[in-house]
Structures are given as C-alpha cells and as structure tokens.
Write a protein that holds these residues in place. Structure first.
Motif, PDB file in Angstrom:
ATOM      1  N   VAL A 104       4.356 -14.582  11.744  1.00 29.92           N
ATOM      2  CA  VAL A 104       4.390 -14.553  10.287  1.00 29.92           C
ATOM      3  C   VAL A 104       4.329 -13.107   9.827  1.00 29.92           C
ATOM      4  O   VAL A 104       3.878 -12.212  10.564  1.00 29.92           O
ATOM      5  N   SER A 105       4.793 -12.887   8.610  1.00 33.67           N
ATOM      6  CA  SER A 105       4.740 -11.565   7.985  1.00 33.67           C
ATOM      7  C   SER A 105       3.770 -11.632   6.810  1.00 33.67           C
ATOM      8  O   SER A 105       3.978 -12.421   5.880  1.00 33.67           O
ATOM      9  N   VAL A 106       2.730 -10.809   6.847  1.00 29.92           N
ATOM     10  CA  VAL A 106       1.643 -10.871   5.865  1.00 29.92           C
ATOM     11  C   VAL A 106       1.443  -9.479   5.277  1.00 29.92           C
ATOM     12  O   VAL A 106       1.436  -8.482   6.002  1.00 29.92           O
ATOM     13  N   ASP A 107       1.290  -9.417   3.963  1.00 29.12           N
ATOM     14  CA  ASP A 107       0.908  -8.175   3.299  1.00 29.12           C
ATOM     15  C   ASP A 107      -0.306  -8.435   2.426  1.00 29.12           C
ATOM     16  O   ASP A 107      -0.601  -9.575   2.068  1.00 29.12           O
ATOM     17  N   ALA A 108      -1.008  -7.355   2.092  1.00 31.14           N
ATOM     18  CA  ALA A 108      -2.267  -7.479   1.350  1.00 31.14           C
ATOM     19  C   ALA A 108      -2.425  -6.278   0.437  1.00 31.14           C
ATOM     20  O   ALA A 108      -1.639  -5.318   0.482  1.00 31.14           O
ATOM     21  N   VAL A 109      -3.467  -6.341  -0.400  1.00 32.71           N
ATOM     22  CA  VAL A 109      -3.831  -5.235  -1.291  1.00 32.71           C
ATOM     23  C   VAL A 109      -5.325  -4.978  -1.117  1.00 32.71           C
ATOM     24  O   VAL A 109      -6.115  -5.923  -0.998  1.00 32.71           O
ATOM     25  N   VAL A 110      -5.688  -3.689  -1.079  1.00 36.39           N
ATOM     26  CA  VAL A 110      -7.062  -3.268  -0.822  1.00 36.39           C
ATOM     27  C   VAL A 110      -7.551  -2.420  -1.993  1.00 36.39           C
ATOM     28  O   VAL A 110      -6.814  -1.557  -2.490  1.00 36.39           O
ATOM     29  N   TYR A 111      -8.788  -2.666  -2.412  1.00 40.45           N
ATOM     30  CA  TYR A 111      -9.435  -1.896  -3.478  1.00 40.45           C
ATOM     31  C   TYR A 111     -10.659  -1.192  -2.883  1.00 40.45           C
ATOM     32  O   TYR A 111     -11.505  -1.847  -2.253  1.00 40.45           O
ATOM     33  N   TYR A 112     -10.737   0.120  -3.079  1.00 41.40           N
ATOM     34  CA  TYR A 112     -11.868   0.875  -2.548  1.00 41.40           C
ATOM     35  C   TYR A 112     -12.228   1.991  -3.525  1.00 41.40           C
ATOM     36  O   TYR A 112     -11.451   2.343  -4.421  1.00 41.40           O
ATOM     37  N   ARG A 113     -13.417   2.547  -3.321  1.00 36.83           N
ATOM     38  CA  ARG A 113     -13.864   3.692  -4.118  1.00 36.83           C
ATOM     39  C   ARG A 113     -14.767   4.569  -3.248  1.00 36.83           C
ATOM     40  O   ARG A 113     -15.255   4.132  -2.204  1.00 36.83           O
ATOM     41  N   ILE A 114     -14.983   5.815  -3.727  1.00 39.55           N
ATOM     42  CA  ILE A 114     -15.816   6.766  -3.001  1.00 39.55           C
ATOM     43  C   ILE A 114     -17.271   6.542  -3.390  1.00 39.55           C
ATOM     44  O   ILE A 114     -17.635   6.607  -4.566  1.00 39.55           O
ATOM     45  N   ARG A 115     -18.091   6.238  -2.390  1.00 38.20           N
ATOM     46  CA  ARG A 115     -19.516   6.033  -2.634  1.00 38.20           C
ATOM     47  C   ARG A 115     -20.315   7.323  -2.427  1.00 38.20           C
ATOM     48  O   ARG A 115     -21.263   7.599  -3.165  1.00 38.20           O
ATOM     49  N   ASP A 116     -19.942   8.121  -1.425  1.00 38.00           N
ATOM     50  CA  ASP A 116     -20.637   9.370  -1.117  1.00 38.00           C
ATOM     51  C   ASP A 116     -19.594  10.487  -1.054  1.00 38.00           C
ATOM     52  O   ASP A 116     -18.844  10.585  -0.080  1.00 38.00           O
ATOM     53  N   PRO A 117     -19.500  11.334  -2.081  1.00 38.57           N
ATOM     54  CA  PRO A 117     -18.475  12.390  -2.066  1.00 38.57           C
ATOM     55  C   PRO A 117     -18.634  13.380  -0.915  1.00 38.57           C
ATOM     56  O   PRO A 117     -17.633  13.889  -0.391  1.00 38.57           O
ATOM     57  N   LEU A 118     -19.869  13.670  -0.496  1.00 38.86           N
ATOM     58  CA  LEU A 118     -20.072  14.649   0.573  1.00 38.86           C
ATOM     59  C   LEU A 118     -19.477  14.152   1.892  1.00 38.86           C
ATOM     60  O   LEU A 118     -18.757  14.881   2.568  1.00 38.86           O
ATOM     61  N   ASN A 119     -19.750  12.886   2.257  1.00 39.54           N
ATOM     62  CA  ASN A 119     -19.192  12.347   3.501  1.00 39.54           C
ATOM     63  C   ASN A 119     -17.679  12.192   3.420  1.00 39.54           C
ATOM     64  O   ASN A 119     -16.975  12.346   4.422  1.00 39.54           O
ATOM     65  N   ALA A 120     -17.161  11.882   2.227  1.00 35.01           N
ATOM     66  CA  ALA A 120     -15.717  11.718   2.083  1.00 35.01           C
ATOM     67  C   ALA A 120     -14.978  13.029   2.327  1.00 35.01           C
ATOM     68  O   ALA A 120     -13.824  13.028   2.763  1.00 35.01           O
ATOM     69  N   VAL A 121     -15.642  14.165   2.073  1.00 38.42           N
ATOM     70  CA  VAL A 121     -15.002  15.460   2.278  1.00 38.42           C
ATOM     71  C   VAL A 121     -15.307  16.016   3.667  1.00 38.42           C
ATOM     72  O   VAL A 121     -14.433  16.604   4.321  1.00 38.42           O
ATOM     73  N   VAL A 122     -16.539  15.818   4.146  1.00 41.01           N
ATOM     74  CA  VAL A 122     -16.981  16.466   5.377  1.00 41.01           C
ATOM     75  C   VAL A 122     -16.664  15.624   6.611  1.00 41.01           C
ATOM     76  O   VAL A 122     -16.226  16.157   7.644  1.00 41.01           O
ATOM     77  N   GLN A 123     -16.820  14.298   6.534  1.00 41.84           N
ATOM     78  CA  GLN A 123     -16.734  13.455   7.723  1.00 41.84           C
ATOM     79  C   GLN A 123     -15.313  13.064   8.118  1.00 41.84           C
ATOM     80  O   GLN A 123     -15.077  12.692   9.262  1.00 41.84           O
ATOM     81  N   TRP A 173     -17.606   7.284   6.325  1.00 34.92           N
ATOM     82  CA  TRP A 173     -16.752   8.189   5.563  1.00 34.92           C
ATOM     83  C   TRP A 173     -17.137   8.266   4.090  1.00 34.92           C
ATOM     84  O   TRP A 173     -16.489   8.995   3.337  1.00 34.92           O
ATOM     85  N   GLY A 174     -18.129   7.514   3.686  1.00 34.23           N
ATOM     86  CA  GLY A 174     -18.504   7.489   2.276  1.00 34.23           C
ATOM     87  C   GLY A 174     -17.581   6.660   1.417  1.00 34.23           C
ATOM     88  O   GLY A 174     -17.562   6.827   0.192  1.00 34.23           O
ATOM     89  N   VAL A 175     -16.810   5.761   2.031  1.00 34.89           N
ATOM     90  CA  VAL A 175     -15.854   4.910   1.325  1.00 34.89           C
ATOM     91  C   VAL A 175     -16.399   3.490   1.297  1.00 34.89           C
ATOM     92  O   VAL A 175     -16.846   2.969   2.333  1.00 34.89           O
ATOM     93  N   GLN A 176     -16.365   2.868   0.146  1.00 33.90           N
ATOM     94  CA  GLN A 176     -16.793   1.483  -0.011  1.00 33.90           C
ATOM     95  C   GLN A 176     -15.585   0.611  -0.371  1.00 33.90           C
ATOM     96  O   GLN A 176     -14.944   0.817  -1.404  1.00 33.90           O
ATOM     97  N   VAL A 177     -15.272  -0.347   0.494  1.00 38.00           N
ATOM     98  CA  VAL A 177     -14.171  -1.295   0.235  1.00 38.00           C
ATOM     99  C   VAL A 177     -14.716  -2.417  -0.629  1.00 38.00           C
ATOM    100  O   VAL A 177     -15.604  -3.167  -0.210  1.00 38.00           O
ATOM    101  N   GLU A 178     -14.202  -2.523  -1.840  1.00 30.02           N
ATOM    102  CA  GLU A 178     -14.731  -3.498  -2.789  1.00 30.02           C
ATOM    103  C   GLU A 178     -14.070  -4.870  -2.650  1.00 30.02           C
ATOM    104  O   GLU A 178     -14.741  -5.891  -2.809  1.00 30.02           O
TER     105      GLU A 178
END
Length: 310
Positions: A104-123, A173-178
C-alpha cells in the motif's frame, strides 16, 4: 613512569584570558563607533521567537533570549533565531508492505513545535530536516507491523502510536511532536476491485436475510389476521368494504370486487354438469344413427343354387 600534570587549568585560564581580552576590545570598538554601533548591538525578537546567543563559539549562560530586545557585542557575539510556533509538513507517500503481505501507499501529516530552543540549536544540525526523515522512517516501521484491515479501521490508534514514537525520538533535540495524522491509503486497483466485490456480496447477503425476515413476519401477521377473520365472518365483509372505499378514493374507472369462492362454487358445479350432458347427448345420438345405417345397408345372405323340382 613519570606523572603528567593535567593541563586543564592552564587551558581554562588561557581561554578565559582570550575571552576577556576580546570582550574588552569589542566594548572599546562599540564606544568608539557610537551611535552607529547601537544599531548593531541591539536586536529584537518577536513574541513567538527566541534567540540563542554564542560568544566566541560558546553558548552564553542564561538560556535563550526573548521576546523583546536583547544586547550583543559586535564581532564576538552571534545568535540564532528559533521559531516556537507549531510547524506542519507532509510526509511523502511511502510504499509499505503490511504484515499480511499487501503493498500500500500511505502518506501522513506531522505537527511539531520547538520545546527547548537551546537543544534544537546545539544538539542537532537541522532539526526540521531531521524530523522529516525520522517521520518517514517511523511511518514505514509502524505500518509494517499492522494488517491491512487494521490499517483501514484503526487509523487513530496508528496515528497515536506514531506520535508517541516520534516524540520520544525527538525529545533530545528539543522538538515536541504534537500530532500525526494519516492522510490517505492507496490500494492497488486489483485489490480495490476484490474488496468492492466482497462488500457487494456481503450487502446482498444482508439484504436477502432482511427480506426473508420480513416475509416471515408478514406471513405470521397474515396468519393471525386470517384466524381472526375465520372467527368472525363479518370481518371479511368489512374488509371488502374497506378495500372498495380505498379503490373509490383513487377515482378509478375500474373496480375489482372480490367474490368468495363459496358463493360461486355450486354455480360452477351446475355449469360443469350441464356441459357434460350437452357433450354426451350428441355422442349417444351419433352412435345410434351409425348402428342403424350399418344394419340397413348390409346385403342379405345368398342361399345358394336351388335343387330342381321333380
């Protein structure tokens, strides 16, 4: 063997001295170039943004700055802006082989936001690109453990499982998948035709069962009604009159009046007896005429030659 002294203190002191010297030089340069340097030293970030500041390559203490105005020293400070708003992206269609060996062929959509800016830049080097690749891989891994029927009927459970898996993987990574939503499941044409034929056969079977149950209930109701009418002959006549009134209300030119078979039974017997008599009488008369004709038309017997008289 000789003992070597750890050079960490000397390196820390040398780095500290260099940083202090660079900071002093930057301040002097800022003072000499006033007021032009003010346009370079004061920065503004929006309410939905945060600034991560590095001084001589080191992360400054105090965490991310913002929202509002923050101060940087020229030549030695640089900063990265991080957007804290929720971001959505489409996962490209993935060719997945389910547990029951259906492609089967499946596609999806993901919603995320940055929870910790320091880890998102450094890690992580690029948190957005890394999250997209991880979402595509997780989609294939999760769907590969499900059957086709589960994939079509349990989309919410599969989406929740993907969301939990992605959130655990992107937490460092400081990313939260909502939220994760499966958009479309594309089946092969042959499989679609087979499923449509199966569904149509199931619907026809249910329709036949329902029709049979209706016939059974109606037959029971008719039996009860006939039993009641047998107990009261007048009920049958009232039913006749009700039928006539319903026919007359439709302004029809033809009225069909039901007549009980008991009333016309003797008349039918009498008519049949008259018909039998009319058919038997001509036959008997014809047989009598035929016998008479046969007796008169037959020749007399020849007595033969007479002897001569003496």
């Amino acid at each position: 063997m000789g003992h070597k002294a750890p050079p960490s203190h000397a390196e820390a002191d040398s780095i500290g001295c260099v940083e202090v010297l660079a900071t002093v030089c930057s301040i002097v340069l800022m003072v000499l170039t006033l007021p032009i340097s003010l346009f370079l030293c004061f920065k503004v970030v929006q309410e939905y943004e945060r600034a991560v500041i590095f001084r001589l390559g080191r992360l400054r203490s105090g965490g991310a700055r913002g929202p509002g105005v923050f101060f940087v020293l020229p030549c030695i400070d640089n900063y990265c802006k991080v957007d804290l708003r929720t971001v959505s992206f489409d996962v490209p269609p993935q060719e997945v082989l389910t547990r029951d060996s259906v492609t089967v062929s499946v596609d999806a959509v993901v919603y995320y936001r940055i929870r910790d800016p320091l880890n998102a830049v450094v890690q992580v080097a690029n948190y957005s690109h890394s999250t997209r690749l991880l979402a595509a891989t997780t989609l294939r891994n999760v769907l590969g453990t499900r059957n086709l029927s589960e994939l079509l009927t349990e989309r919410e459970a599969i989406s929740h499982s993907m969301q939990v898996t992605l959130d655990e993987a992107t937490d460092p990574w400081g990313v939260q998948v909502e939220r994760v939503e499966i958009k479309d499941v594309s089946l092969p044409d042959s499989l679609q035709r087979s499923m449509a034929a199966e569904a149509e056969a199931a619907r026809e079977a249910r329709a036949k069962v329902i029709a049979a149950e209706g016939e059974m209930k109606s037959s029971r109701a008719l039996k009860e009604a006939s039993d009641i009418m047998c107990e009261s002959p007048a009920a049958l006549q009232l039913r006749y009159l009700q039928t006539l009134s319903s026919i007359a209300g439709e302004k029809n030119s033809t009225i069909v009046f039901p007549l009980p078979i008991e009333l016309i039974g003797p008349l039918m017997n009498f008519t049949s007896s008259l018909g039998v008599q009319r058919t038997t009488a001509p036959l008997a008369q014809a047989q009598g005429v035929r016998s008479t004709t046969t007796s008169t038309s037959s020749p007399s017997a020849d007595p033969g030659p007479q002897p001569p008289s003496e």
